[in-house]
Enzyme design. Structure first.
Site, PDB file in Angstrom:
ATOM      1  N   HIS A  61      48.141  31.625  49.423  1.00  0.00           N
ATOM      2  CA  HIS A  61      47.208  32.747  48.226  1.00  0.00           C
ATOM      3  C   HIS A  61      48.534  33.243  46.907  1.00  0.00           C
ATOM      4  O   HIS A  61      48.353  34.470  46.835  1.00  0.00           O
ATOM      5  CB  HIS A  61      46.307  34.087  48.221  1.00  0.00           C
ATOM      6  CG  HIS A  61      45.814  33.925  46.840  1.00  0.00           C
ATOM      7  ND1 HIS A  61      44.050  33.488  46.499  1.00  0.00           N
ATOM      8  CD2 HIS A  61      46.464  34.342  45.706  1.00  0.00           C
ATOM      9  CE1 HIS A  61      43.464  34.291  45.691  1.00  0.00           C
ATOM     10  NE2 HIS A  61      44.864  34.976  45.256  1.00  0.00           N
ATOM     11  N   HIS A  63      49.889  32.204  43.173  1.00  0.00           N
ATOM     12  CA  HIS A  63      49.516  31.861  41.220  1.00  0.00           C
ATOM     13  C   HIS A  63      51.125  31.016  40.963  1.00  0.00           C
ATOM     14  O   HIS A  63      51.623  31.071  40.185  1.00  0.00           O
ATOM     15  CB  HIS A  63      49.479  33.095  40.198  1.00  0.00           C
ATOM     16  CG  HIS A  63      48.242  33.220  40.828  1.00  0.00           C
ATOM     17  ND1 HIS A  63      46.751  32.817  40.467  1.00  0.00           N
ATOM     18  CD2 HIS A  63      47.686  34.570  41.630  1.00  0.00           C
ATOM     19  CE1 HIS A  63      45.732  33.783  41.402  1.00  0.00           C
ATOM     20  NE2 HIS A  63      46.477  34.529  41.898  1.00  0.00           N
ATOM     21  N   GLY A  68      47.481  35.547  34.969  1.00  0.00           N
ATOM     22  CA  GLY A  68      46.648  36.375  34.340  1.00  0.00           C
ATOM     23  C   GLY A  68      46.687  36.137  33.362  1.00  0.00           C
ATOM     24  O   GLY A  68      46.244  35.601  33.084  1.00  0.00           O
ATOM     25  N   THR A  99      41.705  34.219  37.107  1.00  0.00           N
ATOM     26  CA  THR A  99      41.130  33.737  35.912  1.00  0.00           C
ATOM     27  C   THR A  99      41.487  32.516  34.738  1.00  0.00           C
ATOM     28  O   THR A  99      40.164  32.659  34.194  1.00  0.00           O
ATOM     29  CB  THR A  99      42.018  35.089  35.636  1.00  0.00           C
ATOM     30  OG1 THR A  99      42.515  36.184  36.182  1.00  0.00           O
ATOM     31  CG2 THR A  99      40.641  35.890  34.347  1.00  0.00           C
ATOM     32  N   ARG A 163      34.861  39.876  35.567  1.00  0.00           N
ATOM     33  CA  ARG A 163      36.175  38.425  35.092  1.00  0.00           C
ATOM     34  C   ARG A 163      35.773  37.623  35.992  1.00  0.00           C
ATOM     35  O   ARG A 163      36.134  36.451  36.047  1.00  0.00           O
ATOM     36  CB  ARG A 163      37.707  39.234  35.765  1.00  0.00           C
ATOM     37  CG  ARG A 163      37.689  39.755  34.375  1.00  0.00           C
ATOM     38  CD  ARG A 163      39.658  40.032  35.263  1.00  0.00           C
ATOM     39  NE  ARG A 163      38.917  40.914  36.825  1.00  0.00           N
ATOM     40  CZ  ARG A 163      40.365  41.375  37.339  1.00  0.00           C
ATOM     41  NH1 ARG A 163      41.836  40.093  37.666  1.00  0.00           N
ATOM     42  NH2 ARG A 163      40.627  41.790  38.943  1.00  0.00           N
ATOM     43  N   HIS A 224      41.171  39.626  48.814  1.00  0.00           N
ATOM     44  CA  HIS A 224      41.698  40.973  48.165  1.00  0.00           C
ATOM     45  C   HIS A 224      40.342  41.669  49.201  1.00  0.00           C
ATOM     46  O   HIS A 224      40.216  43.108  48.028  1.00  0.00           O
ATOM     47  CB  HIS A 224      41.414  41.304  46.727  1.00  0.00           C
ATOM     48  CG  HIS A 224      41.888  40.065  46.688  1.00  0.00           C
ATOM     49  ND1 HIS A 224      42.987  39.371  46.343  1.00  0.00           N
ATOM     50  CD2 HIS A 224      41.380  39.021  45.200  1.00  0.00           C
ATOM     51  CE1 HIS A 224      43.456  38.560  45.791  1.00  0.00           C
ATOM     52  NE2 HIS A 224      42.120  37.954  44.755  1.00  0.00           N
ATOM     53  N   ASP A 285      49.341  36.996  46.687  1.00  0.00           N
ATOM     54  CA  ASP A 285      48.641  36.904  45.450  1.00  0.00           C
ATOM     55  C   ASP A 285      49.972  37.014  44.547  1.00  0.00           C
ATOM     56  O   ASP A 285      49.832  37.460  42.908  1.00  0.00           O
ATOM     57  CB  ASP A 285      47.431  38.269  45.237  1.00  0.00           C
ATOM     58  CG  ASP A 285      46.169  38.165  43.955  1.00  0.00           C
ATOM     59  OD1 ASP A 285      46.616  37.225  43.745  1.00  0.00           O
ATOM     60  OD2 ASP A 285      46.760  38.984  43.677  1.00  0.00           O
TER      61      ASP A 285
HETATM   62 ZN    ZN Z   1      41.634  37.299  43.601  1.00  0.00          ZN
END
Ligand code: ZN
Length: 389
Positions: A61, A63, A68, A99, A163, A224, A285
């Site tokens: 996981h 990004h 963000g 997000t 979110r 998470h 993350d």
């Molecule tokens: Zn996440």
């Protein structure tokens, strides 16, 4: 060819002191004393006598192209660089958006995964962002899984989060079903990586889906799950039902003081609660923002996730929590490989990809990192850099 001599091997199972030979990017042999007599082949030898040798780490996981943006455009996090990954011992990454599925795109994420592969490591992606309906590249996420090599599942889909798209249970069922059939038809995991927010419903939506459909619980990886004590406790129940739990290693010190469960401590507590080690994974993350919201859901601070946290938490589990190396190391090697159906990854064995990490025997610090048979990090320093590093 690369010969790693005299290391103490954890495959993750402890194999004792052995030599490993890598040829053509693959592990060719593991034996007590390998001697290559032929003078006409090029052979590099690494003396691993003061090292522990473990499989290259898998971070499920990350990004990759940044994430963000929860505090406006200037809070969008930057793209990751190769050496941030390799110096953390990671030789396989799975990228996700997060997000923001508007200014970040699947095309860009897949291009980044391909770039990292050109630079020497192994990289895959999930299709979609937080959003439901899933923002896939082709018409449906199922088509993405079947038709695009790099895509091995769907994610990270956000639930119980302010979110998230506030997806209904029915919509989630459809997504998991799509992933399952896509996975079956392509021979991939077809996993759905689920971002768990801090909402009151915890894992109840997922448990309802499992109880009211034929979908196997192992089709989803909630991540998470250590973000709060209540969610963590609920994840124990989920794991005792046979479900996977994924603990996030990047954490904000301020959050930790409140309610978050540090991944290394969480691992020990899951095992003490009777959860099978095979169901537990860690992911970093990395490059995700760590937004800090107050109780009115207003943004009051911002941090960034780091790949460095992945092994830090495993090391803490061994050195501080007293877990055995062969057990703790599984959560970033053989476990994610099995969950994500990466059949050549996560285990030191003949025929597997030549992904290895050499740790200093005394301090368990990362010394050498080898990806697809190529030395990427030596004495803790990167020897291969990304194109723009
Ligand atoms: Zn996440």
């Amino acid at each position: 060819m690369l010969l790693i001599k005299g290391g103490t091997i954890y495959s993750p199972e402890k194999l004792g002191i052995k030599d490993i030979i890598i040829a053509g990017g693959k592990i060719e042999a593991i034996a007590d004393d390998i001697n290559i007599g032929m003078s006409n082949i090029s052979l590099d030898v690494i003396d691993a006598s003061s090292h522990i040798v473990v499989p290259g780490f898998i971070d499920s996981h990350v990004h990759l192209i940044g994430g963000g943006g929860e505090g406006g455009y200037s809070t969008r996090t930057p793209e990751i660089q190769l050496t941030q990954i390799t110096t953390s011992g990671i030789t396989t990454v799975v990228g996700c958006l997060g997000t923001d599925g508007v200014t970040r795109s699947m095309a860009s994420l897949i291009a980044k995964a391909r770039a990292l592969e050109e630079e020497g490591i192994s990289a895959y992606c999930y299709t979609g962002s937080y959003d439901v309906p899933v923002r896939s590249l082709m018409k449906t996420p199922k088509e993405d899984i079947i038709m695009i090599d790099k895509i091995i599942g769907i994610g990270e889909i956000a639930i119980v989060d302010h979110r998230s798209s506030q997806p209904t249970i029915e919509a989630l069922k459809g997504i998991i079903a799509d992933a399952r059939v896509g996975g079956i038809l392509s021979g991939k995991a077809g996993i759905v990586n689920i971002h768990m927010g801090d909402g009151e419903r915890l894992l109840s939506d997922l448990i309802e889906i499992i109880n009211t459909t034929e979908l196997p619980i192992t089709q989803i990886i909630p991540t998470h799950t250590n973000r709060s004590l209540r969610l963590f406790d609920n994840s124990i129940e989920f794991a005792l039902m046979g479900g996977y739990v994924d603990l996030t290693t990047s954490s904000d010190p301020q959050h930790l003081d409140e309610d978050e469960v540090k991944a290394s401590t969480g691992l020990k507590r899951l095992l003490e609660a009777g959860v099978k080690i095979d169901l537990i994974g860690f992911s970093s993350d990395a490059q995700g923002s760590l937004p800090i919201f107050n109780n009115k859901r207003e943004l009051v601070g911002l941090g960034i996730g780091s790949t460095k946290s992945l092994f830090r938490e495993v090391r803490d589990a061994i050195l501080q929590e007293g877990l055995r190396i062969e057990e703790a190391i599984k959560v970033i090697t053989s476990n994610p490989a099995r969950m994500l159906k990466l059949s050549k990854k996560g285990i030191i064995d003949r025929g597997m990809d030549g992904d290895l990490v050499l740790l200093k025997s005394d301090t368990l610090e990362i010394d050498t990192v080898i990806a697809m048979g190529k030395v990427m990090v030596e004495k803790g320093r990167p020897v291969v850099k990304g194109t723009f590093e």
